[in-house]
Enzyme design. Structure first.
Site, mmCIF file in Angstrom:
data_model
loop_
_atom_site.group_PDB
_atom_site.id
_atom_site.type_symbol
_atom_site.label_atom_id
_atom_site.label_comp_id
_atom_site.label_asym_id
_atom_site.label_seq_id
_atom_site.Cartn_x
_atom_site.Cartn_y
_atom_site.Cartn_z
ATOM 1 N N GLU A 171 -16.123 6.794 6.167
ATOM 2 C CA GLU A 171 -15.338 6.104 7.202
ATOM 3 C C GLU A 171 -15.152 7.045 8.377
ATOM 4 O O GLU A 171 -15.690 8.157 8.378
ATOM 5 C CB GLU A 171 -13.998 5.644 6.643
ATOM 6 C CG GLU A 171 -13.134 6.770 6.108
ATOM 7 C CD GLU A 171 -11.803 6.298 5.532
ATOM 8 O OE1 GLU A 171 -11.381 5.168 5.816
ATOM 9 O OE2 GLU A 171 -11.178 7.083 4.815
ATOM 10 N N ARG A 206 0.838 -1.213 0.000
ATOM 11 C CA ARG A 206 0.000 0.000 0.000
ATOM 12 C C ARG A 206 0.863 1.249 0.000
ATOM 13 O O ARG A 206 0.533 2.241 -0.650
ATOM 14 C CB ARG A 206 -0.970 -0.009 1.189
ATOM 15 C CG ARG A 206 -1.996 1.121 1.113
ATOM 16 C CD ARG A 206 -3.111 0.992 2.133
ATOM 17 N NE ARG A 206 -2.613 1.112 3.496
ATOM 18 C CZ ARG A 206 -3.359 0.905 4.588
ATOM 19 N NH1 ARG A 206 -4.640 0.572 4.461
ATOM 20 N NH2 ARG A 206 -2.853 1.036 5.779
ATOM 21 N N LYS A 258 -2.608 7.096 1.315
ATOM 22 C CA LYS A 258 -2.269 7.508 2.685
ATOM 23 C C LYS A 258 -1.179 8.567 2.562
ATOM 24 O O LYS A 258 0.015 8.272 2.659
ATOM 25 C CB LYS A 258 -1.785 6.312 3.510
ATOM 26 C CG LYS A 258 -2.966 5.556 4.146
ATOM 27 C CD LYS A 258 -2.504 4.456 5.065
ATOM 28 C CE LYS A 258 -2.110 4.960 6.418
ATOM 29 N NZ LYS A 258 -3.206 5.203 7.343
HETATM 30 N N1 PXG Z 1 -9.107 5.063 7.196
HETATM 31 C C1 PXG Z 1 -8.139 5.975 7.276
HETATM 32 C C2 PXG Z 1 -8.387 7.342 6.765
HETATM 33 C C3 PXG Z 1 -6.908 5.631 7.838
HETATM 34 O O1 PXG Z 1 -5.928 6.528 7.910
HETATM 35 C C4 PXG Z 1 -7.777 3.390 8.234
HETATM 36 C C5 PXG Z 1 -8.954 3.800 7.651
HETATM 37 C C6 PXG Z 1 -7.634 1.976 8.690
HETATM 38 O O2 PXG Z 1 -6.766 1.271 7.832
HETATM 39 P P1 PXG Z 1 -5.847 0.091 8.354
HETATM 40 O O3 PXG Z 1 -5.099 -0.325 7.148
HETATM 41 O O4 PXG Z 1 -4.970 0.642 9.439
HETATM 42 O O5 PXG Z 1 -6.741 -0.963 8.863
HETATM 43 C C7 PXG Z 1 -6.720 4.325 8.340
HETATM 44 C C8 PXG Z 1 -5.446 3.920 8.975
HETATM 45 C C9 PXG Z 1 -1.971 7.079 12.892
HETATM 46 C C10 PXG Z 1 -2.514 5.897 12.225
HETATM 47 O O6 PXG Z 1 -0.920 6.981 13.505
HETATM 48 C C11 PXG Z 1 -3.416 6.002 11.188
HETATM 49 C C12 PXG Z 1 -3.890 4.860 10.587
HETATM 50 C C13 PXG Z 1 -3.476 3.642 11.013
HETATM 51 C C14 PXG Z 1 -2.578 3.548 12.059
HETATM 52 C C15 PXG Z 1 -2.098 4.682 12.669
HETATM 53 O O7 PXG Z 1 -2.579 8.141 12.807
HETATM 54 N N2 PXG Z 1 -4.773 4.991 9.578
#
Ligand code: PXG
Length: 289
Positions: free
Chosen positions: A182, A50, A149
């Protein structure tokens, strides 16, 4: 703490980027957040893939192979004895001239931090979260595509500010058509009978890695799963709602916009999937050593 920077592990006080880095000046870069459970990196290949897709989408060339990035993540965990924790991988556009032009930047910075994670307070996993829908909409897919991201998370930060100002910890973001996208850093699911629904990426959801794991675990347990466009009505009237993400794992949502969800307690499907997720996370993953 040792930080990985461009191929070397350096002590944290020396891990610095230029004030001319376009990551700082413009939020020009990409990142990943990854968990380490019991000395194993959870879904390492998926996160690295990703990261490279995000970079490709913003025309940023990561000057390392996927394999080298994966190895660097494990190496950073080893150097910090990070066996339960959280890894942040950041790739910035690098130092360039003032002005938007990214092609003045010749030296992308690859930074890996292996540290701890701040979870929601433990009691919220037992009680469930109260959340609100907010006015800040999810990025339009023809602006910054929500699949990327990127280091530019202001969209989500503005939504988080609204949630906190409303006395809650998390926000539901809608897309430009008013459909559920989301939460600010988590995906959202609704359960209705034996069916588990989650918005598709086309509605503004990130293709979350936890989301993917939960869909698989639910299918294995005989639940019907579907990507579905949803309105707030669908959430208010669901039997159960929960959020998924690397940081949050799986957390129940028991109140949305002052409407109780179901009976206002974490539901059986959420609890079953949470348990299944923990079992799976304890077994899966790439060993750091
Ligand atoms: N939506 C958004 C906008 C995200 O940034 C998720 C969903 C969940 O995705 P995953 O792949 O983690 O299941 C995310 C994930 C942080 C941090 O430190 C942000 C995320 C994940 C872990 C830490 O802000 N975002």
């Amino acid at each position: 703490m040792k930080i990985f920077m461009n191929g070397r592990l350096v002590p944290e006080p020396q891990a610095k980027v230029s004030v001319f880095d376009h990551g700082l000046l413009y939020g020009d870069g990409v990142f990943e957040g990854i968990r380490v459970y019991h000395g194993r990196v959870f879904k390492l290949a998926e996160h690295v893939d990703r990261l490279f897709r995000s970079a490709r989408a913003i025309a940023l060339e990561i000057p390392m192979s996927r394999e080298a990035v994966a190895e660097a993540i494990c190496r950073t965990c080893r150097a910090n004895n990070c066996r339960e924790g959280y890894v942040r991988v950041v790739v910035t556009r690098g130092k360039g001239e003032l002005g938007l032009n990214p092609f003045t930047c010749r030296d992308p910075q690859i930074i890996i931090i292996a540290s701890a994670i701040q979870l929601y307070p433990k009691e919220l996993y037992e009680k469930g979260l109260r959340i609100v829908t907010v006015g800040t909409i999810r990025n339009h897919s023809e602006a910054i595509n929500p699949m990327i991201k990127s280091l530019n998370y202001l969209n989500n930060i503005l939504a988080k500010i609204e949630a906190i100002n409303a006395g809650t910890l998390e926000a539901i973001m809608l897309n430009h058509e008013g459909r559920v996208a989301e939460a600010t850093g988590d995906n959202i699911f609704a359960a209705r009978g034996r069916a588990l629904l989650t918005p598709p990426p086309s509605a503004g959801a990130l293709a979350g890695i936890t989301r993917g794991v939960v869909l698989d675990l639910a299918r294995q347990r005989g639940y019907e799963t579907a990507e579905a466009t949803m309105t707030r009505y669908d959430l208010y009237t669901a039997d159960e709602v929960f959020l998924t993400g690397t940081a949050a794992e799986i957390i129940s949502v028991t109140e949305i916009d002052k409407r109780l969800i179901g009976d206002g307690k974490p539901g059986p499907i959420t609890c079953e999937l949470r348990e299944a997720f923990h079992q799976y996370a304890a077994m899966d993953g790439t060993p750091i050593d």
